[in-house]
Design an enzyme around this catalytic site. Structure first.
Site, mmCIF file in Angstrom:
data_model
loop_
_atom_site.group_PDB
_atom_site.id
_atom_site.type_symbol
_atom_site.label_atom_id
_atom_site.label_comp_id
_atom_site.label_asym_id
_atom_site.label_seq_id
_atom_site.Cartn_x
_atom_site.Cartn_y
_atom_site.Cartn_z
ATOM 1 N N ILE A 38 0.642 -1.213 -0.026
ATOM 2 C CA ILE A 38 0.009 0.096 0.019
ATOM 3 C C ILE A 38 0.952 1.164 -0.036
ATOM 4 O O ILE A 38 0.626 2.203 -0.737
ATOM 5 C CB ILE A 38 -0.795 -0.206 1.095
ATOM 6 C CG1 ILE A 38 -2.013 -1.117 1.347
ATOM 7 C CG2 ILE A 38 -1.737 1.461 1.136
ATOM 8 C CD1 ILE A 38 -2.762 -1.229 2.527
ATOM 9 N N ARG A 120 -8.521 -12.130 10.220
ATOM 10 C CA ARG A 120 -8.050 -10.859 10.851
ATOM 11 C C ARG A 120 -7.647 -10.954 12.347
ATOM 12 O O ARG A 120 -6.651 -10.370 12.701
ATOM 13 C CB ARG A 120 -8.795 -9.900 10.551
ATOM 14 C CG ARG A 120 -9.136 -9.461 9.257
ATOM 15 C CD ARG A 120 -10.275 -8.648 8.607
ATOM 16 N NE ARG A 120 -9.739 -7.148 9.102
ATOM 17 C CZ ARG A 120 -10.311 -6.777 10.352
ATOM 18 N NH1 ARG A 120 -11.117 -7.514 11.039
ATOM 19 N NH2 ARG A 120 -10.383 -5.369 10.658
ATOM 20 N N GLN A 134 3.295 3.017 18.386
ATOM 21 C CA GLN A 134 3.167 4.023 17.542
ATOM 22 C C GLN A 134 2.276 5.382 18.262
ATOM 23 O O GLN A 134 2.476 6.651 18.051
ATOM 24 C CB GLN A 134 2.496 3.752 16.224
ATOM 25 C CG GLN A 134 3.394 2.935 15.625
ATOM 26 C CD GLN A 134 3.167 2.589 14.114
ATOM 27 O OE1 GLN A 134 1.972 2.959 13.434
ATOM 28 N NE2 GLN A 134 4.112 1.725 13.329
ATOM 29 N N ASN A 153 -4.387 -3.426 9.491
ATOM 30 C CA ASN A 153 -5.524 -4.327 10.270
ATOM 31 C C ASN A 153 -5.036 -4.950 11.483
ATOM 32 O O ASN A 153 -4.038 -5.166 11.740
ATOM 33 C CB ASN A 153 -6.161 -5.331 9.044
ATOM 34 C CG ASN A 153 -7.097 -4.675 8.282
ATOM 35 O OD1 ASN A 153 -7.738 -3.783 8.557
ATOM 36 N ND2 ASN A 153 -6.830 -5.066 6.908
ATOM 37 N N ASP A 181 -14.106 0.404 1.682
ATOM 38 C CA ASP A 181 -15.449 -0.351 1.707
ATOM 39 C C ASP A 181 -16.619 0.568 1.069
ATOM 40 O O ASP A 181 -17.450 0.052 0.406
ATOM 41 C CB ASP A 181 -15.986 -0.662 3.188
ATOM 42 C CG ASP A 181 -14.646 -1.396 3.736
ATOM 43 O OD1 ASP A 181 -14.371 -2.431 3.216
ATOM 44 O OD2 ASP A 181 -14.138 -0.931 4.805
ATOM 45 N N ARG A 184 -16.040 0.425 -2.660
ATOM 46 C CA ARG A 184 -16.385 -0.647 -3.229
ATOM 47 C C ARG A 184 -17.739 -0.681 -3.331
ATOM 48 O O ARG A 184 -18.220 -1.370 -4.447
ATOM 49 C CB ARG A 184 -15.851 -1.796 -2.367
ATOM 50 C CG ARG A 184 -14.311 -2.190 -2.278
ATOM 51 C CD ARG A 184 -13.995 -3.062 -1.272
ATOM 52 N NE ARG A 184 -12.671 -3.434 -1.319
ATOM 53 C CZ ARG A 184 -11.824 -3.961 -0.334
ATOM 54 N NH1 ARG A 184 -12.417 -4.245 0.870
ATOM 55 N NH2 ARG A 184 -10.546 -4.302 -0.569
ATOM 56 N N HIS A 209 -14.247 -2.718 9.942
ATOM 57 C CA HIS A 209 -13.542 -3.006 8.632
ATOM 58 C C HIS A 209 -13.206 -4.460 8.648
ATOM 59 O O HIS A 209 -12.075 -4.656 8.819
ATOM 60 C CB HIS A 209 -12.225 -2.012 8.451
ATOM 61 C CG HIS A 209 -11.646 -2.453 6.966
ATOM 62 N ND1 HIS A 209 -12.206 -2.216 5.779
ATOM 63 C CD2 HIS A 209 -10.425 -3.054 6.869
ATOM 64 C CE1 HIS A 209 -11.268 -2.929 4.911
ATOM 65 N NE2 HIS A 209 -10.295 -3.386 5.397
ATOM 66 N N SER A 264 -5.314 -5.965 -1.054
ATOM 67 C CA SER A 264 -5.704 -5.175 -1.657
ATOM 68 C C SER A 264 -4.325 -3.758 -1.465
ATOM 69 O O SER A 264 -4.225 -3.396 -0.342
ATOM 70 C CB SER A 264 -7.015 -4.419 -1.619
ATOM 71 O OG SER A 264 -7.197 -3.927 -0.638
HETATM 72 P P1 NAD Z 1 3.113 -5.045 3.087
HETATM 73 O O1 NAD Z 1 3.302 -6.199 4.129
HETATM 74 O O2 NAD Z 1 3.149 -4.970 1.898
HETATM 75 O O3 NAD Z 1 3.590 -3.761 3.845
HETATM 76 C C1 NAD Z 1 3.749 -3.431 5.016
HETATM 77 C C2 NAD Z 1 4.869 -2.631 5.523
HETATM 78 O O4 NAD Z 1 4.844 -2.251 6.891
HETATM 79 C C3 NAD Z 1 6.151 -3.520 5.407
HETATM 80 O O5 NAD Z 1 6.995 -2.870 4.420
HETATM 81 C C4 NAD Z 1 6.793 -3.691 6.753
HETATM 82 O O6 NAD Z 1 7.995 -3.359 6.742
HETATM 83 C C5 NAD Z 1 6.088 -2.317 7.475
HETATM 84 N N1 NAD Z 1 5.983 -2.393 8.791
HETATM 85 C C6 NAD Z 1 5.482 -3.386 9.727
HETATM 86 N N2 NAD Z 1 5.560 -3.080 10.836
HETATM 87 C C7 NAD Z 1 6.119 -1.722 10.855
HETATM 88 C C8 NAD Z 1 6.415 -0.724 11.852
HETATM 89 N N3 NAD Z 1 5.969 -0.867 13.095
HETATM 90 N N4 NAD Z 1 6.780 0.477 11.532
HETATM 91 C C9 NAD Z 1 6.847 0.863 10.291
HETATM 92 N N5 NAD Z 1 6.630 -0.035 9.078
HETATM 93 C C10 NAD Z 1 6.277 -1.274 9.510
HETATM 94 O O7 NAD Z 1 1.501 -4.814 3.641
HETATM 95 P P2 NAD Z 1 0.357 -3.928 2.918
HETATM 96 O O8 NAD Z 1 -0.362 -4.807 1.874
HETATM 97 O O9 NAD Z 1 0.885 -2.583 2.504
HETATM 98 O O10 NAD Z 1 -0.946 -3.917 3.934
HETATM 99 C C11 NAD Z 1 -0.742 -2.780 5.109
HETATM 100 C C12 NAD Z 1 -1.694 -3.183 6.092
HETATM 101 O O11 NAD Z 1 -3.003 -2.622 5.581
HETATM 102 C C13 NAD Z 1 -2.250 -4.512 6.450
HETATM 103 O O12 NAD Z 1 -2.595 -4.739 7.814
HETATM 104 C C14 NAD Z 1 -3.372 -4.735 5.668
HETATM 105 O O13 NAD Z 1 -4.357 -5.702 6.276
HETATM 106 C C15 NAD Z 1 -4.342 -3.457 5.721
HETATM 107 N N6 NAD Z 1 -5.160 -3.179 4.709
HETATM 108 C C16 NAD Z 1 -6.165 -2.547 5.482
HETATM 109 C C17 NAD Z 1 -7.215 -1.775 4.465
HETATM 110 C C18 NAD Z 1 -8.227 -1.054 4.962
HETATM 111 O O14 NAD Z 1 -9.185 -0.678 3.963
HETATM 112 N N7 NAD Z 1 -8.258 -0.723 6.165
HETATM 113 C C19 NAD Z 1 -7.007 -2.369 3.284
HETATM 114 C C20 NAD Z 1 -6.136 -3.098 2.593
HETATM 115 C C21 NAD Z 1 -5.052 -3.471 3.647
HETATM 116 C C1 LMR Z 2 -9.125 -5.055 2.447
HETATM 117 O O1 LMR Z 2 -10.299 -4.607 2.655
HETATM 118 O O2 LMR Z 2 -8.652 -5.365 1.292
HETATM 119 C C2 LMR Z 2 -8.092 -5.612 3.402
HETATM 120 O O3 LMR Z 2 -8.448 -4.987 4.761
HETATM 121 C C3 LMR Z 2 -8.164 -7.314 3.247
HETATM 122 C C4 LMR Z 2 -7.311 -7.457 4.482
HETATM 123 O O4 LMR Z 2 -7.604 -8.469 5.358
HETATM 124 O O5 LMR Z 2 -5.997 -7.422 4.583
#
Ligand code: NAD
Ligand code: LMR
Length: 356
Positions: A38, A120, A134, A153, A181, A184, A209, A264
């Site tokens: 992301i 999750r 944090q 998440n 969401d 979507r 979420h 995603s």
């Molecule tokens: P990813 O593993 O590709 O990237 C996560 C990054 O965070 C990594 O580069 C890791 O080194 C870094 N990281 C981990 N802990 C850290 C910390 N304490 N300080 C700084 N950096 C740190 O994951 P992603 O695909 O980018 O997803 C990130 C998060 O977002 C996941 O928890 C995923 O489930 C969530 N997400 C949420 C939504 C939403 O709508 N709320 C949607 C999609 C994904």
């Molecule tokens: C999403 O809604 O795409 C993500 O939160 C899914 C997930 O669990 O990482």
């Protein structure tokens, strides 16, 4: 197309165009997990002006774990190579003090993502610790008016933990991402009724979420040929709206993980930009957006403190929950279910981070 639709379309387009008149002081934005999936997409969207518009300069700090230092450096190299005019400075760090010093907008993406077949809740303990740290770091180093968006998440519960461990920052400054969401849901309805996606308004995401979230169209409208019609009336299929539609929205994240073998990314980054943009620039007249906000014991009779997604109106950087909407039995049962899950998540997470 009516004139308000034209205005909205132009506003939307203007987000993507390059800076021409840069006048206000730069805003300090920090993205954690900036070299992840992301984060990589997000920092480039920020460079394009999607967050605060094309005229607002940004000092962008990318915060990562030490083990992702190389990926962080590579991401910064590419970001510099884009030569985005609004990025006044690009900084990278693996230290909280440098990452959050003077920060005005904190986008907390860094967390452990869910893989195929994982629930999750499995990630709750690991991520609770990250968001406690944090929160403590924001408390120490960030601006006291920092606006915080939690994406990692379980986003709602992580936002609650972050707020808890930053007690001198107002709780109203902490939000969780449910805009993905909402986007979507808007997109599914637009396809179903053959409308432009931006003409579908006021779908509400209530709650968490997660798969218990409730995508509610009871207030939603579609603007077509200058006429506003209700989504319920246009779709004319309550059974579909209450079951298949709600499930499709709630399970979309999992469906993407199954296909991509990864969570995603671009759509999440885009939703982050929408969320921060509307929070700080303001929502359009007559339109509300969904955001996870920390409850104060009064909102919709929710007595406990949780981070719950509500319909919100934003003005001058403040979030106001749209109050007074009435729920029928079906809506109430959906909301009870998602609230119950949030309370369970809260109990589990706080048992990990609160040392007695
Ligand atoms: P990813 O593993 O590709 O990237 C996560 C990054 O965070 C990594 O580069 C890791 O080194 C870094 N990281 C981990 N802990 C850290 C910390 N304490 N300080 C700084 N950096 C740190 O994951 P992603 O695909 O980018 O997803 C990130 C998060 O977002 C996941 O928890 C995923 O489930 C969530 N997400 C949420 C939504 C939403 O709508 N709320 C949607 C999609 C994904
Ligand atoms: C999403 O809604 O795409 C993500 O939160 C899914 C997930 O669990 O990482």
């Amino acid at each position: 197309m009516d004139s308000s639709a034209t205005t909205r379309r132009l506003q939307h387009l203007s987000r993507h165009f390059k800076a021409s008149n840069i006048t206000t002081p730069p805003v300090r934005v920090t993205v954690t997990g900036a070299a992840g999936n992301i984060g990589y997409a997000l920092v480039h969207m920020i460079g394009q002006g999607r967050l605060l518009g094309p005229n607002q300069q940004i000092i962008l700090t990318l915060l990562e774990l030490p083990m992702a230092k190389d990926q962080l450096e590579g991401t910064m190299m590419e970001l510099r190579d884009c030569a985005f005019p609004i990025l006044k400075e690009i900084r990278g760090t693996t230290q909280y003090d440098q990452g959050f010093m003077g920060c005005e907008i904190a986008i907390l993406v860094g967390a452990k993502p869910r893989g195929p077949g994982m629930e999750r809740k499995d990630l709750l303990a690991a991520n609770a610790r990250i968001f406690k740290e944090q929160g403590e770091a924001l408390e120490k180093y960030a601006s006291k008016n920092v606006k915080v968006l939690v994406v990692g998440n379980p986003a709602n519960t992580n936002a609650l933990i972050t707020a808890q461990f930053a007690p001198s920052i107002p709780k109203s400054n902490f939000t969780a991402l449910t805009r993905l969401d909402q986007n979507r849901a808007q997109s599914i309805i637009a396809q179903r009724v053959s409308a432009n996606v931006e003409d579908v308004r006021n779908i509400i995401i209530w709650g968490n979420h997660s798969t218990t979230q409730f995508a509610d169209v009871s207030q939603a409208t579609v603007q077509q040929n200058g006429i506003s019609q209700t989504v319920r009336g246009l779709v004319a299929d309550d059974a579909w709206l209450q079951k298949a539609f709600v499930e499709q929205v709630a399970k979309r994240g999992g469906a993407i993980i199954e296909k991509r073998k990864a969570s995603s990314a671009a759509s999440a980054a885009s939703a982050v930009c929408d969320h921060i943009h509307d929070w700080l620039i303001g929502t359009d007249n007559g339109t509300f957006v969904s955001m996870g906000v920390v409850t104060d014991g009064k909102l919709y009779g929710i007595k406990e403190q949780v981070c719950f997604s509500f319909p919100c109106i934003c003005k001058d950087g403040n979030v106001k929950v749209v109050e007074g909407l009435k729920w029928d039995q079906f809506q109430q049962s959906m909301i009870d279910k998602t609230l119950k899950e949030l309370l369970e998540e809260k109990e589990m997470a706080f048992s990990v981070v609160v040392t007695k």
